[in-house]
Every structure is written in C-alpha cells, then in structure tokens.
Design an enzyme around this catalytic site. Structure first.
Site, short mmCIF file in Angstrom:
data_model
loop_
_atom_site.label_atom_id
_atom_site.label_comp_id
_atom_site.label_asym_id
_atom_site.label_seq_id
_atom_site.Cartn_x
_atom_site.Cartn_y
_atom_site.Cartn_z
N ASP A 203 0.84 -1.19 0.00
CA ASP A 203 0.00 0.00 0.00
C ASP A 203 0.88 1.25 0.00
O ASP A 203 1.87 1.32 0.74
CB ASP A 203 -0.86 -0.04 1.27
CG ASP A 203 -1.94 1.02 1.28
OD1 ASP A 203 -2.79 1.01 0.39
OD2 ASP A 203 -1.92 1.88 2.18
N GLU B 164 1.84 -0.59 -5.03
CA GLU B 164 0.87 0.43 -5.42
C GLU B 164 1.61 1.76 -5.38
O GLU B 164 1.84 2.32 -4.31
CB GLU B 164 -0.30 0.46 -4.43
CG GLU B 164 -1.37 1.44 -4.87
CD GLU B 164 -2.01 2.24 -3.73
OE1 GLU B 164 -3.12 2.73 -3.92
OE2 GLU B 164 -1.38 2.40 -2.68
C1 BGC Z 1 -5.44 2.25 -0.50
C2 BGC Z 1 -6.58 3.07 -0.05
C3 BGC Z 1 -6.22 3.66 1.30
C4 BGC Z 1 -4.88 4.43 1.24
C5 BGC Z 1 -4.33 4.67 2.61
C6 BGC Z 1 -4.42 3.35 -0.72
O1 BGC Z 1 -3.50 3.15 -1.54
O2 BGC Z 1 -5.67 1.51 -1.65
O3 BGC Z 1 -7.78 2.35 0.01
O4 BGC Z 1 -7.21 4.58 1.65
O5 BGC Z 1 -3.94 3.69 0.56
O6 BGC Z 1 -3.88 3.49 3.19
#
Ligand code: BGC
Length: 550
Positions: free
Chosen positions: A216, A277
């Site tokens: 994340d 991500e």
């Molecule tokens: C996740 C989100 C989240 C954010 C903070 C993002 O990349 O996919 O759903 O709100 O990170 O953790």
C-alpha cells in the site's frame, strides 16, 4: 495450522516458474465479497466458501485487502496489529484454513501490507503519545513542533490526501504527520526499528505460506527530512505526482527499503511476489521500483486512467511495455480497484459503458503480463453513485466537508443470487453494509451463469482461453495495421486481438478464426466498442473456439 510452501499450487509455466509474470489476480475487497455470518460484512469464511467460484473463473491468485485488527478509520487501511485478524473478518485459524483451501484449489494468496502508516490505536502510537518530545517512541512516527506563536500552526502546508491538513496536534502541543486520515499516523522510515519491524511482519506472513504482498502507498514511505512546504502544489490521492523531487512521494531513498524486502522474499522458496501500489509521474519512474533486486511487479495505473480511445490506449500500452522491458519486469494491467470509479461508469455508463468495459476486458487480458480483476468487474458492475448519505463510510466524505462522496460507490457488496436485498451476499435476512441497487438482481452470479451474452460468461471464456493458449503469457506483442480507430495486435504463436474504438462498425479482414468476441460479430465487421480474439493458424496448439454469443 501453518501452511508451508509445499502446499502452494503448481506454477502455470512449470515448477519454479515466475507465475506472477502472466497471472490473473482477482482483488477481493473483503468487506464486500461474501458474508458468512450475517453481520452484513464480508469475511474470511465468506471467501473460503466462494473458492469454487474463483477456481471455475480460473484466476491464478487472489489479493485480499486488509483484514487485520483496526478501528476502521479507513476501511482497515489503518492497522492496529499487523499479526492478527479483526474479529469482524475471522481469526488466524480461519486465515490458515482459507490459505490451505485456496492452495488446494490452485489459487495463490496475496495479502495487503500497509507500511506507510499505522492506526492511531497501534501500540506504538499509544506509546508515542504517552512519551515525551524527542523520545525513541516518538521517533517511530513523524512528530514536530508547530509554527507560529506557541506552535499553533502545523509544521508545514502539506494536505491530507483525504482533505484537510496532513497534521494533527496532540495534547502536549506537538503535531504528528498523517498523509491520510488523522487515524493513520505516518511512520518514520529512516528509523531502524521501523524497518526491522516490517521485515519481521513480512516473515510472519511468509512463514504462514502467503504467496506475496500488495504494498500500500509504496511510493510514500520516505519524506524529505526538512519537511519543506509544498507551496501551491496540492495533489489528490489518485493523481500521479508531477515532480520527481516531491517532498513525500516517490523519493529516491525509498528503493533501499524494497531492496531489503526483496532479500527477505528471495530467502523463501515457492516464488513469492511483491506488487507495489505506486502512483508516480511516469512509467519510467514506475519501473525504478522494478529494477533487479527490487519489487517484482507494480500496478500500471496509466492504463486504468487512460480514456477510451484508440491512440490513447495504444500509446499507454506501448510506453508501459517499453518501460518494463527496459528492466526485464512484466507489465501489470488493472482497470478498476477499491479506490477508483468502476470502469463501466468511467467509460460512459449504461449500455455504452458496458460495451466498452467488455471490449477493454478482452484487450487487457490479451496483453503481455499479469492482469488484475477487481471483484465485480466480471459481473459488469457499475459505480453506485446514489448511495444514501447516511451509509457513506469512506473518510473522504467527512474530511471533504461532504463535498466528495468518496470511494464507497465501488465497494458495494457483490450480488451472488436471489432477489432478497442481500442478493446472497450474506444469509437471508441479513443486510449488507452498503445496499446494492435493485437492478443488480439481474447482474448476480446466479442470474448471469450460463447466459452466453453475460459479462460473467465473457470473463469465464476469456480466462479459459487465456490459461490454455500458449500465446497469452508474458511474451511480446506486435501491432498490426488496421483501419482508423481500430487497434489490432498479434501475439506468438497464433493469436490476434482487435478492438474497435470508433463510433461506427469497422470493416476488418479477420486475421484468423474467431475465438471470442465481446459482442456478436457479423462477417467482416467489428461492431462499435467491441473486441475480438482470433486464432491466426500459426498456433502450436490452438484451443477450441469458445461459444460466441449470437
Ligand atoms: C489504499 C486506499 C487507502 C490508502 C491509505 C491506498 O492506496 O488503496 O484504500 O485509503 O492507501 O492506506
């Protein structure tokens, strides 16, 4: 029960092959996938009960969004304990059972790791609040004195990606940084203890047998130690940063973290994988995360963000392939996830959006590399834009002062069957945490099953062909000449894909025998917003043609 890598499913390309280079990975937003106990919230047992569905869909792996203990300030992306399961979602034993059964069904399991921030209820943050300024406990996070008279102004002008300032003041007057909600304090990634803790968390889940991690906010961990003002440049969560010297996104020092993590994953057998991500400025910046010795894969969000259009799509695809090729990594395609408006709606909604979404699914699944399917893509679900305000749970809704409804519209529970308000998401009589629209009755798995014209059967056929066809792996792509607004390419051996982006049917000379199309295909014509797959006759072992809707 602990599962070892011996239980892992065989790799598509043979033992030890890099399965993730061409896998189809199904994203499960756990809260909204399947509810086993009737509390309206999806859970691990719900996922386990639906493994036969996922196996028959022929996905290679699932990625499960966070299921850890959490006060749910951001749907679980605020983790209070990285080594346990929230009772809403089940238990560690239930996780182990799911992992075991998924592996037995030939499905690998990727879990979500949230390293940029913890929950404000994490033991470390509680300790930090109780500890004095300058203490070791505070150094695990980013605490600073404020500016102005008595430090009443935040330390700098950074904004939270969910709206409002990125700083919250504590009882003793210091401020802490949170790039997301106040319940998500950012960790200090130059602190050695933080680094050691996350390597230990990786080992905890790898030891249980997970096949990989989705990372994340992989581009956010390191901040410029000077914490300089951003000036006018405020960026929303899903906008790629335009700067390469941004004080908190995509900083060069981040790569050390992933080099260390790669050593951890490489120390395990069974081909474990990371998918990052990272919302960054360009494919060239993205592939810096994919250099040898760093992450295996990272989402290509340029494809997700690209508007429906021939040249746009072609450029985005080619630029991505060039970039990943330069570091020897596979491309990773995605059309929707739990943070963005569902692509049926992005592509125009209604009949137009659905046609385009079907065509783009065939385009994506024919491209070299791995592909992510977000739960409900295969049912043709659209964004629910009219959820009642009192059910909205995304922090964006509150933080934006009720000007932005946030991301709940793409998180509405899946319709499985029947016509009660739960649509089989949970036991009859239970109500899902967000209400599915009545029209989804016709989009349930049960309603689409066996209907050759349905989105579900299109995905099933496409994933079957993709698994069987020797051309549909990580290999190369060759563009073919085609009429204006038609994208056509070939893959070896013996496969071609054509997509018509024009607003009228295109005359094409079929490059081979039809395998599958996203809408009925009259002789020599590719209808508006349609895609087709062909066997070009040079296959070493072409699969039988799938049933074509007529
Ligand atoms: C996740 C989100 C989240 C954010 C903070 C993002 O990349 O996919 O759903 O709100 O990170 O953790």
């Amino acid at each position: 029960m602990t599962v070892t890598s011996r239980d892992a499913p065989p790799a598509r390309g043979g033992a030890g092959a890099m399965w993730w280079r061409d896998a189809v990975i199904y994203q499960i937003y756990i809260r909204s996938f399947a509810d086993s106990d009737g509390d309206g919230i999806g859970d691990l047992e719900g996922i386990r009960s639906r493994l036969p569905y996922l196996r028959d869909l022929r996905v290679d792996a699932i990625w499960i969004t966070p299921f850890y203990p959490s006060p749910m300030a951001d749907g679980g992306y605020d983790v209070a304990d990285y080594r346990d399961v929230h009772p809403l979602f089940g238990s560690l034993d239930e996780f182990d059972a799911l992992l075991r059964d998924a592996h037995a069904a030939g499905i690998r399991v990727i879990v979500d790791l949230v390293p940029n921030h913890t929950s404000d209820r994490h033991a470390w943050f509680t300790e930090a609040l109780a500890a004095p300024r300058g203490s070791a406990a505070r150094d695990r996070y980013i605490f600073r004195d404020g500016r102005g008279d008595m430090g009443v102004e935040p330390p700098n002008d950074w904004g939270s990606t969910f709206g409002g300032p990125a700083w919250t003041r504590t009882a003793d007057g210091q401020w802490y940084l949170h790039l997301f909600a106040p319940g998500q304090p950012d960790l200090n990634w130059v602190n050695t203890e933080v680094r050691e803790e996350f390597e230990s968390i990786l080992r905890f889940w790898f030891d249980r047998g997970v096949d990989g991690f989705r990372i994340d906010v992989a581009h956010g961990l390191i901040k410029d130690p000077a914490l300089p003002d951003l000036g006018e440049e405020k960026e929303a969560i899903l906008e790629p940063t335009r700067r390469v010297d941004h004080p908190h996104w995509d900083r060069d020092e981040i790569h050390d973290v992933y080099r260390a993590w790669r050593k951890v994953s490489d120390s395990y057998d069974g081909d474990r994988v990371f998918v990052g991500e990272a919302w960054v400025a360009s494919p060239e910046r993205l592939v810096r995360y994919l250099r040898p010795g760093e992450l295996h894969t990272a989402f290509n969000f340029d494809f997700l963000k690209a508007e429906w259009g021939c040249q746009t799509m072609r450029d985005v695809i080619q630029r991505c392939l060039d970039a990943v090729g330069s570091v020897g990594a596979p491309a990773t395609w995605v059309l929707s996830n739990h943070d963005v408006v569902r692509h049926v709606t992005r592509y125009g909604g209604g009949e137009v959006g659905s046609r385009r979404a079907r065509a783009t699914a065939l385009l994506m699944l024919a491209l070299p590399g791995s592909a992510y399917v977000y739960q409900g893509d295969e049912l043709g679900l659209w964004e629910v834009e009219d959820l009642p305000e009192d059910v909205l749970a995304d922090p964006v809704w509150e933080r934006s002062g009720h000007t932005d409804r946030g991301r709940d519209g793409c998180r509405v529970p899946l319709p499985w069957s029947g016509d009660t308000p739960t649509f089989g998401f949970g036991p009859d009589g239970s109500l899902p945490w967000l209400p599915p629209p009545a029209q989804w009755r016709g989009l349930s798995v049960e309603a689409q099953h066996g209907d050759p014209a349905s989105a579900l059967e299109l995905y099933r056929s496409a994933l079957r062909i993709r698994r069987e066809h020797p051309a549909l792996g990580a290999g190369a792509l060759r563009w073919l000449s085609a009429p204006d607004d038609v994208l056509m390419f070939e893959r070896d051996p013996g496969f071609a894909c054509a997509v018509n982006f024009a607003d009228r049917p295109a005359h094409i000379r079929p490059p081979g025998t039809l395998l599958l199309s996203s809408s009925p295909l009259p002789e020599g014509l590719l209808p508006v917003a349609s895609a087709a797959w062909f066997a070009t006759g040079r296959s070493r072992s072409a699969p039988e043609a799938a049933s074509i809707p007529s």
